[in-house]
Design an enzyme around this catalytic site. Structure first.
Site: not given
Ligand code: 0A1
Ligand code: ZN
Length: 881
Positions: A268, A305
């Site tokens: 991802g 993230e």
């Protein structure tokens, strides 16, 4: 490609390395076929290590062009270099020295997408877990923290943009149209967080002022011309930065934060320090090309993230066995973020559905492993639902056990105590013990023991004695290499529910510790007695899904219906209805195979109608309630002897019954829910679209259904509605003129938009039934398809094999044969993506005998291939074991 060495890495073998790398200075001279990398490493021998200890660095497919220590070239007898290792045989006597290495790599030929590679003419990197060793020789392990300075040189016209981690410190022109940039990252980091990007990219710029008043320059880089598609991602980033300050007191720490979107990416996204690299699917969005689900994923992954900056980067993992230390915790954080940004109730249901769909089958099959594994052959295969999703559930349970305040105190202590370190799960648990004074030693089994615990629960009420009793027994099924299991500490949320959904009070409780609506299960069997309970309550169990367990509850159907209508815990209310649906589906499955229909079918279809129309419930919640358990969910609950065709038939029969019973109600609602006004991706608008689209799914089963879906498709003003209608047409009316037309229109409109074409591939790969394998085979030849691009492969092959039960598990085994061929073809380029694909067969032993034999043949065919990669061999052999 790294072929299998058969080596097994073991947690108990962990040793600190003899040498440290204090400073890492890298120079890249970029060129597609021959990039030069000069690494200058300040090496220090650890105290107490003999000066004669060789310095052994990791490599992967490298060619060494030069090696010098403290300015002097090494002689051939002083070192041994292979593509996979560099040993400095006689390091200097001084405890600190400077090692200079020169290597050459070919990013344009790197199809594994690990290390330095090219994606649409942009240079980019992926180093987690062990990709840095494909760039230069290094101590490529997460406990080696080093301070990096990176100089990038490239032709200005090819790569006007030069990015790396940290802050920019210098840039300028060079001879012959080249230029350079220098980046310095003051935070010591492991090599897996290194990143470099160079190319021609468009930029979206913004800024964020932190709590303490520092300004951070934000940049999102995308393919030129796609800048306007990055607005939502930028907004999500700023909201993430703010949320981490508010919820965890965590501020960002560099002057810049950059995100780059690339179109070839194995996963991802990646949390490289100050320079996140993203699969463009999780950055680019507008209403015309992205669905509401895409928007939600972008928000969650941008947050994930970003949150790694503290949980993963500032505090990293000592070794790869500790992967859940950063991943489970960061998933927990992104779940909480999304819950705060959207609807907490809806988010929790969606999380649990995902956990059950992906983690439960992993835990119940041959690939089961503890959240913190003790063994691996290939670490790439441990980026799993168990490490991520179950890892997050374990953190959530810690919070449930400790309460919000002590949990936050533990997190604060974690950041304070371990900032700048490479830590372990033991360190993590210790901060919560220290902050709360609780003993978490039994709880720690959640990290160490694989398998989904089961709780068997029965209840009784003694009206005369005014006593309500729950008998709860825990068991953990055996998993590979763990046949005997220890007793776990399971925090079981519960509620005693009385008339009108009101909580039933009790005087006292004995038989287990019960606090704040949680029963703490610690023994094999608890008899939990509540006194002072005059009327028999309905018991609501595992409220909020407080523990990732399965339940075997003896519960009256009347109680289930009651809870489905009245439970004040929204998760459990959804669960009660979902359990009724599952029971009905299993009964319908047995009916297909010659059994009796469920007695409560009519009550259930009526309840579905009431839930759909209940304005006190959020539309998104209603949509989730109405979406029937998937074929794989039903298969999991049936357990063994799976015939996917019979499951599909059962599911279609129940859907049709619900649609017929609610035709008018659903039609009226469907019309009222039509979007008015301009598009907004917010959760409430998305919820209304979700409800309307699930109603369409039911209505499409009735006469004129194809025409209704075709109209929905044609009049759609956003991708959510368009893709939903196309799915309904392709799946419910496969082969119809309406379906053909819509597929052709969609293709004509989006043929040049790769991410949108992924939806087109996905929808066709998901068409139920025996013909799909041929369609999918043909689509591999479509001009928009490419075996080299992970997104394309996942959309077409991944959807077919992991989300199309009747297509993939075709009785004659053709689905498996096609699959085995394709996995091997993908593997030639990209072993990591091939290995992930191959996990689609992990539940093969639950199939009926005919399919089981054919699935096994396909696995054996993969296993028999020559020179199998470590990645694929590991998955296939564990699956067959
Ligand atoms: N740390 C990333 C996951 C990730 C792992 C490996 C990758 O390369 C093959 C890429 C990303 C995350 O949790 O988002
Ligand atoms: Zn992560």
């Amino acid at each position: 490609m790294r072929t299998d060495t058969g080596h097994v890495f073991k947690l108990e073998d962990y040793r600190p390395s003899d040498y440290l790398i204090l400073q890492t200075s890298l120079v890249f001279r970029l060129s597609p076929e021959a990039t030069r990398v000069i690494a200058t490493l300040t090496i220090e021998r650890r105290e107490g290590v003999a000066a004669s200890a060789p310095l052994v660095l990791d490599g992967d497919g490298l060619t060494l062009l030069g090696i010098a220590i403290d300015g002097r070239d090494l002689q051939p007898q002083d070192y041994a270099a292979t593509p996979d290792e560099l040993a400095v045989l006689k390091p200097p006597a001084a405890s600190r020295f400077e090692l200079v290495l020169e290597t050459e790599i070919a990013p344009a030929r790197n199809e594994a997408l690990m290390g330095l590679y090219r994606s649409s003419n942009v240079y980019c990197t992926q180093c987690e877990a062990e990709g840095f060793r494909r760039i230069t020789y290094f101590l490529d392990r997460p406990d080696i923290l080093s301070i990096y300075t990176v100089r990038i040189e490239a032709p200005h016209n090819e790569a006007p943009l030069l990015l790396s981690n940290g802050n920019p410190v210098d840039s300028g022109a060079l001879a012959d149209g080249w230029h350079y940039a220098v980046w310095h990252d003051p935070f010591p980091k492991p090599s897996y967080l290194f990143a470099l990007v160079a190319g021609a990219l468009g930029k979206v710029a913004d800024s964020f002022t932190t709590l303490s008043g520092r300004t951070v320059e934000l940049g999102i880089y995308v393919e030129p011309g796609k800048e306007r598609l990055a607005g939502y991602a930028m907004d999500a980033l700023k909201r993430s930065m703010k949320w981490d300050e508010e919820a965890f007191g965590r501020e960002y720490d560099l002057d810049v934060f950059n995100i780059v979107a690339v179109s070839d990416f194995n996963m991802g996204a990646m949390e490289n320090k100050g320079l996140n690299i993203f699969n463009d699917k999780y950055v680019l969005a507008d209403e015309e090309t992205a669905t509401d689900a895409d928007f939600a994923n972008i928000e969650a992954i941008i947050a994930h993230e970003y949150f790694h900056n503290w949980t993963g980067n500032r505090i990293t993992c000592r070794d790869w066995f500790q992967l859940c230390l950063k991943e489970g915790l960061t998933v927990y954080r992104d779940h909480e973020f999304s819950a705060d940004q959207r609807s907490r109730a809806v988010k929790r249901i969606a999380e649990v559905r995902t956990l059950r769909a992906h983690q439960f089958p992993e835990d119940q099959g041959p690939l089961a492993h503890p959240v913190r594994p003790r063994r691996y052959r290939e670490i790439n295969n441990f980026y799993t639902a168990t490490v991520y999703e179950k890892g997050s559930e374990v953190v959530r349970m810690i919070r449930t056990i400790l309460g919000a305040e002590a949990f936050r105190a533990g997190m604060d202590l974690y950041f304070e105590r371990h900032d700048g370190e490479a830590a372990t799960i033991e360190d993590f648990l210790k901060v919560f013990e220290d902050a709360s004074g609780r003993d978490l030693s039994q709880f720690a089994l959640w990290y160490h023991q694989a398998g989904t615990p089961n709780l068997t629960v029965s209840s009784s009420h003694n009206a005369r004695a005014k006593e309500f009793t729950l008998e709860i027994e825990q068991s953990v099924p055996p998993t590979p290499s763990e046949s005997r299991k220890r007793l776990m500490h399971i925090p079981l949320g519960f509620g005693l529910v009385g008339a009108g959904g009101k909580p039933v009070s009790y005087d006292d409780v004995e038989g287990a510790t019960v606090d704040n609506g949680v029963i703490h299960i610690r023994k094999r069997r608890h008899v939990v007695r509540f006194t002072g309970v005059a009327e028999r309550p309905a018991v609501s169990l595992n409220r909020g899904f407080s523990a990732p367990v399965t339940l075997s509850v003896e519960q009256k159907t009347d109680d289930q219906f009651f809870l489905a209508g009245h439970d004040s815990d929204s998760f459990s209310r959804w669960q009660a209805f979902n359990t009724l649906l599952t029971d009905a589906l299993i009964a319908a499955f047995r009916q297909v195979l010659g059994g009796k229909p469920p007695a409560f079918a009519q009550r259930l279809t009526e309840l579905a109608g009431r839930i759909a129309a209940d304005e006190t419930l959020e539309p998104a919640y209603r949509a989730l309630a109405l979406s029937l358990p998937g074929e794989a969910d039903i298969a999991r609950d049936i357990g063994k002897g799976i015939d996917p065709d019979a499951i599909l038939a059962a599911r279609e029969a129940l859907a049709l019954a619900i649609a017929r019973a609610n035709r008018e109600n659903f039609t009226g609602l469907y019309e009222r829910l039509a979007d008015k006004g301009p598009f907004s991706p917010d959760a409430a608008s998305a919820g209304r679209r979700a409800l309307r689209n699930i109603l369409l799914d039911y209505l499409a089963l009735l006469p004129e259904g194809a025409a209704l879906a075709a109209t929905h498709f044609r009049s759609a003003s956003n991708m959510t509605d368009r893709a939903a209608a196309l799915t309904v047409l392709a799946h419910r009316h496969a082969g119809s003129a309406e379906a053909q037309q819509a597929l052709a229109d969609f293709e004509a409109k989006y043929r040049n938009d790769a991410l949108v074409m992924d939806k087109w591939f996905q929808i066709q790969a998901g068409v139920p039934g025996s013909k799909t394998v041929e369609t999918v085979r043909a689509l591999t030849g479509h001009p928009a398809f490419s075996m080299a691009n992970p997104n394309r492969v996942r959309s077409l092959i991944g959807t077919f094999s992991s989300a199309n039960q009747t297509g993939f598990h075709r009785a004659d085994g053709e689905g498996y044969r096609f699959f085995a061929e394709t996995v091997l073809e993908v593997e030639k380029r990209n072993p990591q993506v091939a290995a992930r694909l191959a996990t689609a067969l992990r539940s093969w032993r639950s199939l009926e005998p005919g399919r089981q034999a054919k699935a096994r043949e396909a696995l054996l065919a993969i296993a028999a291939a020559q020179n199998l990669s470590a990645d694929l061999r590991d998955i296939v052999e564990r699956t067959l074991a």
